[in-house]
Design an enzyme around this catalytic site. Structure first.
Site, PDB file in Angstrom:
ATOM      1  CG  ASP A  29      -2.052   0.990   1.104  1.00 22.59           C
ATOM      2  OD1 ASP A  29      -3.207   0.551   0.975  1.00 22.59           O
ATOM      3  OD2 ASP A  29      -1.791   2.217   1.128  1.00 22.59           O
ATOM      4  CB  ILE A  30       0.777   4.282  -2.140  1.00 28.75           C
ATOM      5  CG1 ILE A  30       1.818   5.250  -2.644  1.00 28.75           C
ATOM      6  CG2 ILE A  30      -0.507   5.015  -1.802  1.00 28.75           C
ATOM      7  CD1 ILE A  30       1.454   5.902  -3.980  1.00 28.75           C
ATOM      8  CG  ASN A  85     -12.186  -0.636   3.900  1.00 28.81           C
ATOM      9  OD1 ASN A  85     -12.586  -1.067   4.972  1.00 28.81           O
ATOM     10  ND2 ASN A  85     -10.989  -0.094   3.740  1.00 28.81           N
ATOM     11  N   GLY A  91     -15.658   2.866   3.727  1.00 31.84           N
ATOM     12  CA  GLY A  91     -14.372   3.538   3.532  1.00 31.84           C
ATOM     13  C   GLY A  91     -13.632   3.109   2.280  1.00 31.84           C
ATOM     14  CD  GLN A  92     -14.839  -0.218  -2.835  1.00 27.64           C
ATOM     15  OE1 GLN A  92     -16.003  -0.432  -2.484  1.00 27.64           O
ATOM     16  NE2 GLN A  92     -14.298  -0.769  -3.906  1.00 27.64           N
ATOM     17  CB  SER A  93     -10.528   5.494  -1.141  1.00 26.90           C
ATOM     18  OG  SER A  93      -9.406   4.667  -0.967  1.00 26.90           O
ATOM     19  CG  HIS A  98      -8.639  -2.816  -2.520  1.00 27.71           C
ATOM     20  ND1 HIS A  98      -9.550  -2.116  -3.275  1.00 27.71           N
ATOM     21  CD2 HIS A  98      -8.523  -2.168  -1.349  1.00 27.71           C
ATOM     22  CE1 HIS A  98      -9.966  -1.062  -2.582  1.00 27.71           C
ATOM     23  NE2 HIS A  98      -9.367  -1.074  -1.394  1.00 27.71           N
ATOM     24  CG  HIS A 100      -6.867  -2.915   3.088  1.00 30.87           C
ATOM     25  ND1 HIS A 100      -6.133  -1.771   2.910  1.00 30.87           N
ATOM     26  CD2 HIS A 100      -8.086  -2.664   2.530  1.00 30.87           C
ATOM     27  CE1 HIS A 100      -6.863  -0.850   2.288  1.00 30.87           C
ATOM     28  NE2 HIS A 100      -8.057  -1.370   2.046  1.00 30.87           N
TER      29      HIS A 100
HETATM   30  P1  5GP Z   1      -9.671   1.450   0.341  1.00 29.22           P
HETATM   31  O1  5GP Z   1      -9.760   2.759   1.095  1.00 29.22           O
HETATM   32  O2  5GP Z   1     -10.353   1.560  -0.995  1.00 29.22           O
HETATM   33  O3  5GP Z   1     -10.131   0.268   1.134  1.00 29.22           O
HETATM   34  O4  5GP Z   1      -8.142   1.188   0.103  1.00 29.22           O
HETATM   35  C1  5GP Z   1      -7.423   1.738  -0.955  1.00 29.22           C
HETATM   36  C2  5GP Z   1      -5.979   1.676  -0.577  1.00 29.22           C
HETATM   37  O5  5GP Z   1      -5.224   1.869  -1.740  1.00 29.22           O
HETATM   38  C3  5GP Z   1      -5.532   2.757   0.415  1.00 29.22           C
HETATM   39  O6  5GP Z   1      -4.991   2.142   1.582  1.00 29.22           O
HETATM   40  C4  5GP Z   1      -4.506   3.562  -0.360  1.00 29.22           C
HETATM   41  O7  5GP Z   1      -3.421   3.969   0.444  1.00 29.22           O
HETATM   42  C5  5GP Z   1      -4.068   2.586  -1.450  1.00 29.22           C
HETATM   43  N1  5GP Z   1      -3.654   3.211  -2.689  1.00 29.22           N
HETATM   44  C6  5GP Z   1      -4.306   4.197  -3.367  1.00 29.22           C
HETATM   45  N2  5GP Z   1      -3.642   4.516  -4.497  1.00 29.22           N
HETATM   46  C7  5GP Z   1      -2.559   3.676  -4.543  1.00 29.22           C
HETATM   47  C8  5GP Z   1      -1.497   3.524  -5.490  1.00 29.22           C
HETATM   48  O8  5GP Z   1      -1.396   4.207  -6.511  1.00 29.22           O
HETATM   49  N3  5GP Z   1      -0.566   2.571  -5.209  1.00 29.22           N
HETATM   50  C9  5GP Z   1      -0.636   1.808  -4.090  1.00 29.22           C
HETATM   51  N4  5GP Z   1       0.333   0.898  -3.902  1.00 29.22           N
HETATM   52  N5  5GP Z   1      -1.637   1.926  -3.177  1.00 29.22           N
HETATM   53  C10 5GP Z   1      -2.578   2.854  -3.408  1.00 29.22           C
END
Ligand code: 5GP
Ligand code: ZN
Length: 112
Positions: A29-30, A85, A91-93, A98, A100
């Site tokens: 994760d970034i 998420n 909290g899905q962004s 995916h 975690h």
């Molecule tokens: P969500 O909030 O959708 O459950 O998780 C998305 C995750 O993707 C976040 O933890 C965010 O830090 C990670 N993320 C978003 N953009 C990128 C990216 O370009 N590269 C990587 N490795 N992780 C990303």
């Protein structure tokens, strides 16, 4: 999908993998929320867990892969958390399915 960041990563067009096979990819994760924060994704574009439908068994394979990665990263004994998420309240962004894998420190419950 051309404008999906996780499609680009999963296709090897951006960043590097921790794991890859025909179906799944895993990468760091970034913005890590812990010492270990890995994302396991399908290579196929699936927007989220609500859309897996007939592909539901992929969730099991993603979880099994995350468990193997946890062992490889040495956090199997101390424990870890697997999270999917879903939607705004979840909290899905990123709108590409995916899972975690979080570990390397204790995580509180309930989540914020
Ligand atoms: P969500 O909030 O959708 O459950 O998780 C998305 C995750 O993707 C976040 O933890 C965010 O830090 C990670 N993320 C978003 N953009 C990128 C990216 O370009 N590269 C990587 N490795 N992780 C990303
Ligand atoms: Zn995608």
């Amino acid at each position: 999908m051309d404008d999906c960041i996780f499609c680009k990563i999963a296709q090897g067009r951006l960043g590097s993998f921790i794991f890859e096979d025909d179906e799944l990819a895993a990468f760091k994760d970034i913005n890590p929320a812990g010492p270990v924060h890995v994302l396991v994704v399908p290579k196929k574009h699936i927007p989220g867990i609500r859309e897996v439908k007939e592909d539901a068994s992929i969730i099991g394979r993603m979880a099994a892969r995350a468990v193997e990665i946890a062992a490889e990263m040495g956090i199997s004994d101390t424990g870890f958390r697997l999270v999917v998420n879903s939607g705004p309240d979840g909290g899905q962004s990123v709108q590409h399915l995916h899972m975690h894998l979080l570990g390397g420190r204790p995580f509180g419950w309930p989540p914020g």
